[in-house]
Design an enzyme around this catalytic site. Sequence first.
Site, mmCIF file in Angstrom:
data_model
loop_
_atom_site.group_PDB
_atom_site.id
_atom_site.type_symbol
_atom_site.label_atom_id
_atom_site.label_comp_id
_atom_site.label_asym_id
_atom_site.label_seq_id
_atom_site.Cartn_x
_atom_site.Cartn_y
_atom_site.Cartn_z
ATOM 1 N N GLU A 94 0.826 -1.193 0.000
ATOM 2 C CA GLU A 94 0.000 0.000 0.000
ATOM 3 C C GLU A 94 0.870 1.256 0.000
ATOM 4 O OE1 GLU A 94 -3.951 -1.857 2.112
ATOM 5 O OE2 GLU A 94 -2.484 -0.927 3.418
ATOM 6 N N CYS A 107 3.531 8.589 0.837
ATOM 7 C CA CYS A 107 4.046 7.682 1.852
ATOM 8 C C CYS A 107 4.177 6.326 1.172
ATOM 9 C CB CYS A 107 3.078 7.646 3.031
ATOM 10 S SG CYS A 107 3.509 6.421 4.266
ATOM 11 N N CYS A 114 6.634 -6.915 6.954
ATOM 12 C CA CYS A 114 7.770 -6.359 7.701
ATOM 13 C C CYS A 114 8.351 -7.439 8.596
ATOM 14 C CB CYS A 114 7.308 -5.170 8.551
ATOM 15 S SG CYS A 114 8.674 -4.236 9.294
ATOM 16 N N CYS A 118 6.966 -4.600 15.872
ATOM 17 C CA CYS A 118 6.421 -3.544 16.726
ATOM 18 C C CYS A 118 4.981 -3.906 17.092
ATOM 19 C CB CYS A 118 6.467 -2.201 16.004
ATOM 20 S SG CYS A 118 8.120 -1.756 15.440
ATOM 21 N N CYS A 121 1.841 -1.955 15.535
ATOM 22 C CA CYS A 121 1.768 -1.691 14.095
ATOM 23 C C CYS A 121 1.079 -2.829 13.352
ATOM 24 C CB CYS A 121 3.184 -1.478 13.549
ATOM 25 S SG CYS A 121 3.207 -1.176 11.774
ATOM 26 N N GLY A 165 6.952 -1.874 5.867
ATOM 27 C CA GLY A 165 8.329 -2.357 5.826
ATOM 28 C C GLY A 165 9.321 -1.470 6.539
ATOM 29 N N GLU A 166 10.512 -2.007 6.693
ATOM 30 C CA GLU A 166 11.613 -1.275 7.329
ATOM 31 C C GLU A 166 12.636 -0.942 6.226
ATOM 32 O OE1 GLU A 166 12.639 0.261 10.146
ATOM 33 O OE2 GLU A 166 14.439 0.547 8.942
ATOM 34 N N SER A 197 12.304 6.772 7.158
ATOM 35 C CA SER A 197 11.962 6.537 8.562
ATOM 36 C C SER A 197 12.360 5.124 8.955
ATOM 37 C CB SER A 197 10.447 6.722 8.735
ATOM 38 O OG SER A 197 10.064 6.376 10.043
ATOM 39 N N SER A 220 11.779 6.113 14.588
ATOM 40 C CA SER A 220 10.593 5.818 15.392
ATOM 41 C C SER A 220 11.061 5.428 16.773
ATOM 42 C CB SER A 220 9.815 4.665 14.751
ATOM 43 O OG SER A 220 9.485 5.027 13.434
ATOM 44 N N LEU A 221 11.059 6.401 17.671
ATOM 45 C CA LEU A 221 11.672 6.178 18.973
ATOM 46 C C LEU A 221 10.660 5.588 19.972
ATOM 47 C CD1 LEU A 221 14.383 6.571 20.431
ATOM 48 C CD2 LEU A 221 13.583 8.829 21.121
ATOM 49 N N HIS A 222 9.597 6.295 20.218
ATOM 50 C CA HIS A 222 8.481 5.850 21.068
ATOM 51 C C HIS A 222 8.814 5.651 22.544
ATOM 52 C CE1 HIS A 222 6.221 5.690 17.435
ATOM 53 N NE2 HIS A 222 6.783 4.602 16.967
ATOM 54 N N ASN A 296 -3.044 5.326 15.998
ATOM 55 C CA ASN A 296 -4.146 4.809 15.187
ATOM 56 C C ASN A 296 -4.430 3.390 15.629
ATOM 57 O OD1 ASN A 296 -4.142 7.165 13.444
ATOM 58 N ND2 ASN A 296 -2.146 6.399 12.845
ATOM 59 N N CYS A 339 -0.642 6.102 9.690
ATOM 60 C CA CYS A 339 0.566 5.421 10.155
ATOM 61 C C CYS A 339 0.218 4.123 10.855
ATOM 62 C CB CYS A 339 1.295 6.263 11.213
ATOM 63 S SG CYS A 339 2.260 7.585 10.579
HETATM 64 N N1 SAH Z 1 9.647 0.747 9.691
HETATM 65 C C1 SAH Z 1 9.745 2.177 9.576
HETATM 66 C C2 SAH Z 1 8.704 2.808 8.679
HETATM 67 C C3 SAH Z 1 7.273 2.333 8.778
HETATM 68 S S1 SAH Z 1 6.288 2.814 10.169
HETATM 69 C C4 SAH Z 1 9.718 2.795 10.956
HETATM 70 O O1 SAH Z 1 9.522 2.081 11.916
HETATM 71 O O2 SAH Z 1 9.931 3.995 11.070
HETATM 72 C C5 SAH Z 1 5.980 4.521 9.997
HETATM 73 C C6 SAH Z 1 5.681 5.212 11.326
HETATM 74 O O3 SAH Z 1 4.380 4.836 11.825
HETATM 75 C C7 SAH Z 1 6.649 4.843 12.419
HETATM 76 O O4 SAH Z 1 7.013 5.977 13.139
HETATM 77 C C8 SAH Z 1 5.833 3.906 13.288
HETATM 78 O O5 SAH Z 1 6.334 3.826 14.572
HETATM 79 C C9 SAH Z 1 4.470 4.531 13.197
HETATM 80 N N2 SAH Z 1 3.362 3.667 13.579
HETATM 81 C C10 SAH Z 1 3.290 2.326 13.447
HETATM 82 N N3 SAH Z 1 2.100 1.873 13.892
HETATM 83 C C11 SAH Z 1 1.404 2.959 14.294
HETATM 84 C C12 SAH Z 1 0.091 3.147 14.806
HETATM 85 N N4 SAH Z 1 -0.744 2.132 14.996
HETATM 86 N N5 SAH Z 1 -0.312 4.416 15.099
HETATM 87 C C13 SAH Z 1 0.518 5.454 14.884
HETATM 88 N N6 SAH Z 1 1.766 5.331 14.378
HETATM 89 C C14 SAH Z 1 2.209 4.098 14.092
#
Ligand code: SAH
Length: 346
Positions: A94, A107, A114, A118, A121, A165-166, A197, A220-222, A296, A339
């Site tokens: 997608e 995007c 992937c 995470c 995700c 994907g990463e 990213s 993507s730190l979180h 989300n 996202c």
């Molecule tokens: N693998 C890469 C790119 C894909 S994810 C990465 O991790 O950066 C793109 C972004 O969406 C990342 O910052 C990820 O942490 C975030 N993301 C993933 N699932 C999400 C969700 N359910 N709600 C909001 N952001 C999310």
Amino acid sequence: MADKKKDIRALTKEQLREFFVKEGDKAFRGNQVYEWLWSKGAHVFEDMTNISKETRQMLQDNFVINHISVDTMQRSSDGTVKNAVRLHDGLIVESVLIPTETRTTACVSSQVGCSLDCKFCATARLKRMRNLNPDEIYDQVVAIDKESKLYFNRPLSNIVFMGMGEPLMNYNNVIKAIDKITSPEGLGMSPKRIVVSTSGVPKMIKKMADDDVKFNLAVSLHSAIDEVRTTIMPFNKTFPLKDLKEALEHWYEKTQRKITYEYVVWNGINDSIKDIEALVRFCKYVPCKVNIIEYNPIDDGEFQQASNQAIDDYIRILERNNIVVNVRRSRGKDIDAACGQLANKS
Ligand code: SAH
């Protein structure tokens, strides 16, 4: 046999030129065909009208032109467009077009599924099926550029590698795609308008810096606390924050470009003052800014967006420490285009 034929788009321009010389033709023919394949986006040899009929037939006998096709397109009430893109082998990824007042952003996906895990995700649940080829990444951008012109009367202005994907686990192909996107023979876009990213693969961040890439980096730190980050992003056990820090320092030293940290705040997971203070400390390592993104939901409530109070605490404390912070609202939620929601549902 058709399936024995090689994908002509896997050849570099130089290889195409050599091919024509070997065939007793001019090297220049390679440039012409290359232009058809990349700038003009030809899907069949027949379209290459300035190439002789015999040559087109010879190409047809030797090669195929693999290309993507937009399988279904959904439009959100906020203008966001999501494409389900069919690859030559039938797999689907997608990509999303996000319009705002001032820009249109693509995007794009870098892998089918992937390999990371995470917990929050949707793509992680698909597992990794395969890497995308450079042309499959490039074609997603071209498709979105066309839609941007069609629906918003303006070309695409930005690209983020935040789809499925990463990207750093498919590094070579992502780099080749970006080379095409930024080259005058491709789309001629500025690398300054591209963000890759990553969930944070230290070795690859260092490699990218050493390769002197010109695009921007988002991580993507979180969480800036190892125990917390490992619960929500289990690969953090293999790539702990100290290795990430070291790689980011290397990135900054080489590129002098600020890093963006993407950060979702969840109820009861990373919404305490201790979490905020850890982030503040992490932000001191290299020049950066923080994007707080809205969660989300993808499941039945295991993860919940934190309270406004918690988000306000983050903003207040980060700003007090002179750290730039933006809060990003989600787009395209009604069509699962936001996202972390990309999971080939349809
Ligand atoms: N693998 C890469 C790119 C894909 S994810 C990465 O991790 O950066 C793109 C972004 O969406 C990342 O910052 C990820 O942490 C975030 N993301 C993933 N699932 C999400 C969700 N359910 N709600 C909001 N952001 C999310």
